[in-house]
Structures are given as structure tokens and as C-alpha cells.
Scaffold this motif. Structure first.
Motif, short mmCIF file in Angstrom:
data_model
loop_
_atom_site.label_atom_id
_atom_site.label_comp_id
_atom_site.label_asym_id
_atom_site.label_seq_id
_atom_site.Cartn_x
_atom_site.Cartn_y
_atom_site.Cartn_z
N PRO A 12 -1.12 0.55 6.97
CA PRO A 12 -2.09 -0.15 6.13
C PRO A 12 -3.28 0.76 5.85
O PRO A 12 -3.72 1.52 6.71
N LEU A 13 -3.82 0.68 4.65
CA LEU A 13 -4.97 1.50 4.26
C LEU A 13 -5.94 0.69 3.42
O LEU A 13 -5.54 -0.16 2.62
N HIS A 14 -7.22 0.99 3.61
CA HIS A 14 -8.28 0.41 2.80
C HIS A 14 -8.81 1.53 1.90
O HIS A 14 -9.29 2.55 2.39
N VAL A 15 -8.70 1.36 0.61
CA VAL A 15 -8.99 2.44 -0.35
C VAL A 15 -10.22 2.07 -1.17
O VAL A 15 -10.21 1.04 -1.85
N PHE A 16 -11.26 2.91 -1.08
CA PHE A 16 -12.47 2.57 -1.83
C PHE A 16 -13.10 3.73 -2.56
O PHE A 16 -13.89 3.53 -3.48
N GLU A 17 -12.79 4.99 -2.23
CA GLU A 17 -13.39 6.10 -2.96
C GLU A 17 -12.78 6.16 -4.37
O GLU A 17 -11.56 5.96 -4.53
N LEU A 68 4.65 2.56 -1.88
CA LEU A 68 3.62 1.54 -1.99
C LEU A 68 4.29 0.17 -1.98
O LEU A 68 4.78 -0.30 -3.00
N GLU A 69 4.31 -0.48 -0.80
CA GLU A 69 4.99 -1.76 -0.66
C GLU A 69 4.05 -2.94 -0.90
O GLU A 69 4.50 -4.02 -1.27
N ARG A 70 2.78 -2.75 -0.64
CA ARG A 70 1.80 -3.82 -0.86
C ARG A 70 0.58 -3.20 -1.52
O ARG A 70 0.16 -2.11 -1.16
N CYS A 71 0.01 -3.91 -2.48
CA CYS A 71 -1.18 -3.41 -3.17
C CYS A 71 -2.00 -4.59 -3.66
O CYS A 71 -1.64 -5.24 -4.65
N ASP A 72 -3.08 -4.88 -2.95
CA ASP A 72 -3.98 -5.97 -3.33
C ASP A 72 -5.32 -5.39 -3.77
O ASP A 72 -5.92 -4.59 -3.05
N GLU A 73 -5.77 -5.79 -4.93
CA GLU A 73 -7.05 -5.31 -5.44
C GLU A 73 -8.13 -6.34 -5.18
O GLU A 73 -7.94 -7.54 -5.41
N THR A 74 -9.29 -5.88 -4.69
CA THR A 74 -10.41 -6.77 -4.42
C THR A 74 -11.26 -6.93 -5.68
O THR A 74 -11.16 -6.11 -6.61
N ASP A 76 -14.20 -6.15 -6.32
CA ASP A 76 -15.07 -5.01 -6.63
C ASP A 76 -14.29 -3.71 -6.87
O ASP A 76 -14.87 -2.63 -6.90
N GLY A 77 -12.96 -3.80 -7.02
CA GLY A 77 -12.19 -2.64 -7.41
C GLY A 77 -11.57 -1.84 -6.29
O GLY A 77 -10.91 -0.83 -6.54
N ARG A 78 -11.79 -2.26 -5.04
CA ARG A 78 -11.14 -1.58 -3.93
C ARG A 78 -9.69 -2.05 -3.81
O ARG A 78 -9.29 -3.03 -4.44
N TYR A 79 -8.90 -1.35 -2.98
CA TYR A 79 -7.51 -1.74 -2.75
C TYR A 79 -7.25 -1.86 -1.25
O TYR A 79 -7.76 -1.07 -0.45
N VAL A 80 -6.45 -2.84 -0.91
CA VAL A 80 -5.85 -2.93 0.43
C VAL A 80 -4.35 -2.74 0.22
O VAL A 80 -3.71 -3.55 -0.46
#
Length: 209
Positions: A12-17, A68-74, A76-80
Motif C-alpha cells: 500500500p502507498l500514499h501518493v501526494f507529491e 496497480l490493483e487499487r487506486c482511490d483518489e482523495t 484534494d488530488g492525492r492517491y491511496v
């Protein structure tokens, strides 16, 4: 730094940059794969200053490709996201940046066995005994009962990814040519106990930043 992906495992990764948000957006609309590599020199890359400029440090030549099995966008544009490891690769050439993120020409030939790692027969009981002894020395509590049903290869790879070893030791586990070789390295690392530097570093959720 210190984040490992192995074939068949989930990360799992939290992507924000911004540049990695662009990477995830492109992967989601395209081949749905992202490569994970470590920098050669350990960095505090999980929590850079908010105004830090993007850097492109030297990276190890071997990494692992994830689907990429899961991709949820928040909002404010970040991804989980969640990646599932497919195969290791060797970087043969780095390509020009695209939207700020890095790309390489990947060679998978020497890691063809990764597609069949789930068939590897490993002694899960030996791994659990070593884990119990490691936990006692390092003062880390492990609930071994929860590992009873985990097959040997998934227990091996899960321990390689999650135990707090130094980044160079994690890389050695990644580059081991076979699961049996990876098991020997892991058993050796657990026998030596917890690395002092790794013990001082807080364990935080991985991010692509």
C-alpha cells in the motif's frame, strides 16, 4: 528508502507529491504498472519538507514491478494505491523525465522465475521459529498464531518486506537470485538481531513523494 516490493506481495502507498500523482494518473489510464526502487544512499524520503525541490538520486539497479490493483483518489488530488508485485527487473537505461517522474528501460530476463515463485516449497515452521527468536532479542512482539495458514513463500516475502532491516539489507533480500537464497539471507539477518540504525528509525507507512 527501506520500502520493498516482492513478487506476489501487496504494497500500500500514499501518493501526494505532484510528480508521483502524475505517475499514478498515467499508470491508471495506461499499463497499470509502477516500478519500485530504492535510492543507493538512504534518504528521509517519506517526509521531505513541503517546499523541497524534487530530486533524482542514484538508485539501485534492481527493483520490482508492481501492478496497480487499487487506486482511490482523495478530494484534494492525492492517491491511496495498492501494488501487487509481478517481477523484479534490472534497470538498463534511464529515460528522460515525463511530467517530472522517472522512467527506465527494464530488463526482466534474469528474473523469469519470479512468475513462478508461488510454487516454491519453503519450511514455514523454520521461518516462524527464527521469527520468534528474533522477536525475543529485538523486543518485538509477534503473534505467530496469525501466521499458521500462511504458505512458506508468502511468509518469507512478507517478513522480508516488513521487518525493520537496514536499506542495504533489504536490497540484498530483493536481489537474492532464488527464494531459497532469499530465505538464507533472511535467516542470517534475523540471527544477527535488529540493526541499531533501523531500530532508531520510526516505522511509518510508505509513501511515494
Amino acid at each position: 528508502t527501506g520500502v520493498l516490493l516482492l513478487p506476489g506481495m501487496w504494497l500500500p502507498l500514499h501518493v501526494f507529491e505532484p510528480r508521483y500523482r502524475a505517475l499514478v494518473a498515467d499508470a491508471r489510464e495506461g499499463p497499470r504498472v509502477i516500478a519500485m526502487v530504492q535510492p543507493v544512499v538512504a534518504r528521509q524520503d517519506n517526509s521531505p519538507p513541503p517546499d523541497a525541490a524534487a530530486e533524482n538520486p542514484d538508485v539501485y539497479p534492481v527493483g520490482c514491478l508492481g501492478r496497480l490493483e487499487r487506486c482511490d483518489e482523495t478530494p484534494d488530488g492525492r492517491y491511496v494505491i495498492a501494488l501487487k508485485g509481478l517481477s523484479r527487473f534490472r534497470c538498463r537505461e534511464e529515460l528522460p523525465l515525463l511530467k517530472g517522474y522517472r522512467r527506465v528501460v527494464a530488463d526482466y530476463d534474469e528474473f523469469s522465475g519470479d512468475l513462478h515463485e508461488s510454487d516454491a516449497q519453503l519450511d514455514a515452521e523454520r521461518l516462524k521459529r527464527a521469527l520468534q527468536q528474533f522477536g525475543e532479542r529485538a523486543h518485538l512482539p509477534f503473534d505467530l498464531a496469525k501466521l499458521e495458514a500462511v504458505p512458506g513463500i508468502f511468509l518469507l516475502n512478507g517478513l522480508c518486506m516488513s521487518l525493520p532491516f537496514a536499506p542495504a539489507e533489504k536490497q540484498a533480500l530483493l536481489e537474492a537470485p532464488t527464494p531459497l537464497a532469499r530465505e538464507r539471507i533472511l535467516l542470517g539477518l534475523m540471527g544477527m538481531g535488529l540493526d541499531n540504525e533501523a531500530a532508531r528509525e520510526p516505522q511509518v507507512p510508505p509513501t511515494l513523494n
